[in-house]
Scaffold this motif. Structure first.
Motif, PDB file in Angstrom:
ATOM      1  N   LEU A   1       0.766  -1.160  -0.092  1.00  0.00           N
ATOM      2  CA  LEU A   1       0.085   0.014   0.091  1.00  0.00           C
ATOM      3  C   LEU A   1       0.742   1.393   0.011  1.00  0.00           C
ATOM      4  O   LEU A   1       0.677   2.336  -0.727  1.00  0.00           O
ATOM      5  CB  LEU A   1      -0.949  -0.127   1.287  1.00  0.00           C
TER       6      LEU A   1
ATOM      7  N   LYS B   1       2.189   2.196  -3.342  1.00  0.00           N
ATOM      8  CA  LYS B   1       1.515   2.779  -4.206  1.00  0.00           C
ATOM      9  C   LYS B   1       0.998   4.023  -3.998  1.00  0.00           C
ATOM     10  O   LYS B   1       1.050   4.937  -4.619  1.00  0.00           O
ATOM     11  CB  LYS B   1       0.087   1.648  -4.340  1.00  0.00           C
ATOM     12  N   MET B   2       0.589   4.213  -2.616  1.00  0.00           N
ATOM     13  CA  MET B   2      -0.253   5.555  -2.040  1.00  0.00           C
ATOM     14  C   MET B   2       0.843   6.353  -1.201  1.00  0.00           C
ATOM     15  O   MET B   2       0.546   7.641  -0.853  1.00  0.00           O
ATOM     16  CB  MET B   2      -1.188   5.146  -1.087  1.00  0.00           C
TER      17      MET B   2
ATOM     18  N   SER C   1       2.845   8.481   3.855  1.00  0.00           N
ATOM     19  CA  SER C   1       2.217   9.349   4.648  1.00  0.00           C
ATOM     20  C   SER C   1       0.830   9.001   4.966  1.00  0.00           C
ATOM     21  O   SER C   1       0.290   9.274   6.240  1.00  0.00           O
ATOM     22  CB  SER C   1       2.397  10.822   4.211  1.00  0.00           C
ATOM     23  N   GLY C   2       0.151   8.237   4.269  1.00  0.00           N
ATOM     24  CA  GLY C   2      -1.380   7.705   4.543  1.00  0.00           C
ATOM     25  C   GLY C   2      -1.357   6.604   5.635  1.00  0.00           C
ATOM     26  O   GLY C   2      -2.609   6.359   6.034  1.00  0.00           O
ATOM     27  N   ILE C   3      -0.734   5.859   6.186  1.00  0.00           N
ATOM     28  CA  ILE C   3      -0.679   4.928   6.970  1.00  0.00           C
ATOM     29  C   ILE C   3      -0.196   5.318   8.453  1.00  0.00           C
ATOM     30  O   ILE C   3       0.776   6.085   8.701  1.00  0.00           O
ATOM     31  CB  ILE C   3       0.275   3.575   6.681  1.00  0.00           C
ATOM     32  N   HIS C   4      -1.442   5.123   9.260  1.00  0.00           N
ATOM     33  CA  HIS C   4      -1.352   5.654  10.541  1.00  0.00           C
ATOM     34  C   HIS C   4      -1.767   4.671  11.544  1.00  0.00           C
ATOM     35  O   HIS C   4      -2.442   3.823  11.180  1.00  0.00           O
ATOM     36  CB  HIS C   4      -2.180   7.026  10.770  1.00  0.00           C
TER      37      HIS C   4
END
Lengths: 244, 500
Positions: B365, B368-369, B372-375
């Protein structure tokens, strides 16, 4: 031997269920959600894990109620190990509140995406991962094809997929095992004491594949669901169009 | 194993470089010059200028007197060093350890490298030919010490390779300047007639030290291998690095994929046997034109699973531009952590977020993204709601304090509190009704207040009195009054969240 016709029908029905995504959970993972009559509405008699569920909400309050009910379910799912992934673009879930619903919030991983269209991709990818107990996707709109892809992913991995659809533009049919709707109900306080009581919801099963839709009042207290007096909806016997 | 070194001397480094860029300059004598105390002094001259008797250190006016139509270009002070750095990076296809030797040389450690090119002679030939094709006038020599190789490349005649142990014979007939000595010492050696190294080598050390100081002895010992000499590599050596040279330049995606999977297999096999897993990796393609293209990945958990790492790289292959062809692939893992094999089973039982399968999913993930979006959140020791959670630094980190369960917290918390209009506030009690998004909510039940003070050492601002309220439809909210109660009804009220 004419008496066995019914048995044959029942056996055939049981053979068909796994093909439709209702696989009985592995024996060591079989655990009740403690939802009693709500679970009885499903053809297998318990909450189907390893399937995709759909949750509808129209207002922010309904969304909060849905997330509360869903968190309680997640708490039960996470009891059997694994982690949970929560995917969305505008997440409002507050991790500090999860302890009240029996969820260890450090076992939730949030994927915050910028674009709506990435959610389905991320969800499909996550649903294929066997190390997870559940995947929650805050996805407003989803078409039938995309939902079928999610269904295929969970059939292999046995992960439970939960689709949160807040204010969907179209209430279209998708390949989910059930469509839920949870709304808040006034809480009840004993003997006019001050304060706010335990969370109480009206849980609706709008659609259940091969099951019986219904409406229940559920209260969450002391780490358990409590089903209150059942409400018999008029639409109970209305034929449901099969989805998926 | 005996160490082997190679030195490359660029005889006309800066002028060659200019001639490569401007082919017209190849045909004419030209010099580079810079201003020194108001005079233009020549810093580099090309070979045609040197044939006219023009050399470094001359004043441009004098040179013009010798050769009136001399082309003079301005010199850039640190150009030579930059060129050497670029050339040192280029040599990565021959050896992993290269150092620059300003102003005009490179030092390569080639221990164990030459046999890949079919022996030392072929290796030396390959490098000099390649540099000559690029347009550089070079001399290269190989020996067991840096000093000997340096001496031979600058002053040697004939043989350019000194085989193990024969450094002293190779040095015997060279002048003392081959030892990299300072001009003062050379000036003292010259009147004494010590113009060949074999005189020096035969002399007693004590006499040499007394007359010429320690520098001469040190350089002599370095050249003869009695004292080890260190070099500072341009690229710090990475322990986990694999290389794959190509016979033919590769320019297709399939070719790159095959190279990548081969390198990953080798690296992962090595990591596995050492019970390690990589956290970051970089795949670099060295192209024919001397440029390099690179892609990098990171993992959430030490991994040595080639299939997984391949998948992470696969997403980024498209960003590599292979033109005009790739001649060398390298794969390196700068960050490597322990990954004992038993650990995988342990995590499987406990089934936490540190499950390698979950980590691999997050890698995909993140690839691809973006990372910074994983929290993931852990409780923090603050009552102020916005600060009561903190981001976990790694997947393995566990909460240091239990999650607070004794106070009501809303399941949905707004990113910022929203101001609401209220009616009929009573001191120390929530209002009778409030207006939110144009709708009036009559409060039927309420709980509170829970006073949360602003942490003045972190931020200044009024305290908040939080109430959990329920309206007539059973909808539950978290509202607060900012600051103390004011009788003139000028209090500000905010909605901060929704309870389930």
């Amino acid at each position: 031997m004419h008496a066995s016709n019914k048995d044959i029908m029942a056996r055939l029905q049981m053979d068909i269920l796994p093909l439709q995504g209702f696989r009985p959970p592995a024996s060591d993972r079989a655990a009740s959600m403690g939802l009693g009559p709500v679970e009885a509405a499903f053809p297998t008699g318990h909450f189907p894990t390893g399937a995709v569920h759909e949750w509808m909400s129209d207002t922010a309050e309904q969304s909060a109620a849905t997330q509360g009910f869903l968190s309680a379910l997640l708490g039960k799912l996470l009891l059997q190990g694994g982690a949970c992934i929560w995917i969305g673009t505008a997440r409002t879930l507050f991790p500090s509140a999860l302890a009240a619903f029996g969820v260890a919030a450090e076992r939730l991983i949030f994927i915050d995406l910028r674009r709506e269209k990435d959610i389905l991709w991320a969800m499909e990818e996550a649903l294929q991962c066997e190390g997870l107990a559940a995947v929650v996707g805050e996805c407003r709109d989803i078409d039938l094809t995309a939902s079928r892809r999610l269904q295929l992913a969970v059939e292999h991995s046995r992960v439970t997929g939960l689709l949160l659809r807040h204010q969907p533009r179209h209430k279209n049919a998708v390949a989910s095992v059930a469509r839920w709707k949870v709304s808040p109900l006034p809480s009840v306080i004993e003997d006019g004491l001050p304060g706010v009581g335990f969370p109480r919801w009206e849980v609706q099963l709008l659609k259940v594949r091969n099951g019986r839709p219904g409406k229940w009042q559920v209260e969450w207290s002391a780490g358990q669901f409590h089903i209150l007096a059942p409400v018999m909806p008029a639409s109970l016997h209305e034929p449901q169009r099969k989805t998926g | 194993m005996h160490r082997r070194f190679m030195t490359i001397w660029f005889r006309h480094l800066t002028t060659d470089w200019l001639a490569i860029r401007q082919p017209a300059l190849r045909q004419i004598p030209f010099v580079l010059a810079e201003n020194v105390h108001g005079r233009k002094v020549i810093t580099a001259a090309n070979i045609l200028a040197q044939r006219q008797g023009i050399d470094c250190g001359m004043v441009v006016a004098d040179a013009r007197a010798i050769f009136p139509s001399l082309e003079v270009l301005d010199d850039v002070p640190d150009r030579a060093e930059k060129l050497l750095m670029a050339l040192a990076r280029w040599t990565v296809r021959y050896t992993p350890v290269t150092a620059i030797d300003p102003p005009d040389g490179l030092i390569l450690e080639v221990t164990g490298c030459a046999h890949l090119w079919g022996g030392e002679a072929a290796y030396l030939q390959e490098i000099t030919t390649r540099l000559a094709t690029l347009g550089y006038d070079v001399r290269a020599a190989m020996a067991g010490t840096i000093g000997a190789a340096w001496a031979m490349s600058r002053f040697g005649q004939g043989e350019l390779i000194a085989h193990g142990g024969s450094e002293s014979t190779a040095l015997l007939n060279l002048p003392p300047a081959a030892l990299r000595l300072s001009p003062e010492i050379l000036d003292r050696l010259h009147p004494l007639g010590l113009n060949r190294l074999h005189y020096l080598i035969a002399m007693p050390r004590a006499a040499l030290r007394r007359r010429f100081g320690p520098e001469l002895l040190l350089q002599l010992d370095r050249a003869l291998g009695r004292v080890e000499e260190m070099i500072q590599p341009v690229e710090p050596p990475v322990q986990y690095r694999e290389r794959l040279p190509c016979l033919e330049p590769i320019a297709t995606r399939t070719g790159i994929e095959i190279a990548l999977s081969r390198l990953l297999d080798t690296l992962c096999h090595r990591l596995q046997s050492e019970e390690k897993g990589l956290r970051t990796a970089a795949f670099t393609c060295h192209k024919l034109d001397g440029k390099a293209a690179s892609i990098a990945i990171g993992t959430h958990y030490p991994s040595h699973r080639a299939a997984h790492l391949y998948k992470l790289f696969e997403e980024k292959i498209a960003s590599l531009a292979p033109d005009p062809g790739i001649e060398l692939f390298t794969l390196e893992a700068p960050v490597v952590e322990d990954c004992p094999p038993g650990q995988i089973m342990l995590w499987k039982e406990s089934g936490g977020v540190a499950d390698p399968r979950v980590a691999e999913l997050l890698d995909r993930l993140a690839g691809k993204m973006g990372e910074s979006g994983i929290h993931r959140y852990l409780p923090d020791e603050h009552y102020w709601p916005e600060r009561s959670i903190k981001l976990a630094s790694s997947l393995q980190e566990l909460p240091s304090i239990p999650w607070p369960a004794d106070r009501p917290r809303p399941i949905r918390l707004l990113k910022a509190p929203v101001q609401i209009g209220v009616t009929a506030p009573i001191p120390d009690y929530p209002p009778m009704l409030f207006r939110y998004l144009g709708k009036v909510h009559r409060i039927k039940k309420a709980d509170g207040p829970e006073r949360i003070e602003q942490e003045w050492w972190l931020e200044k601002g009024p305290r908040r009195d939080y109430y959990q309220v329920e309206d007539e439809e059973g909808q539950r909210y978290w509202i607060f009054r900012s600051g103390p109660y004011k009788a003139d009804q000028s209090n500000q009220w905010f909605l901060h969240g929704f309870f389930a």
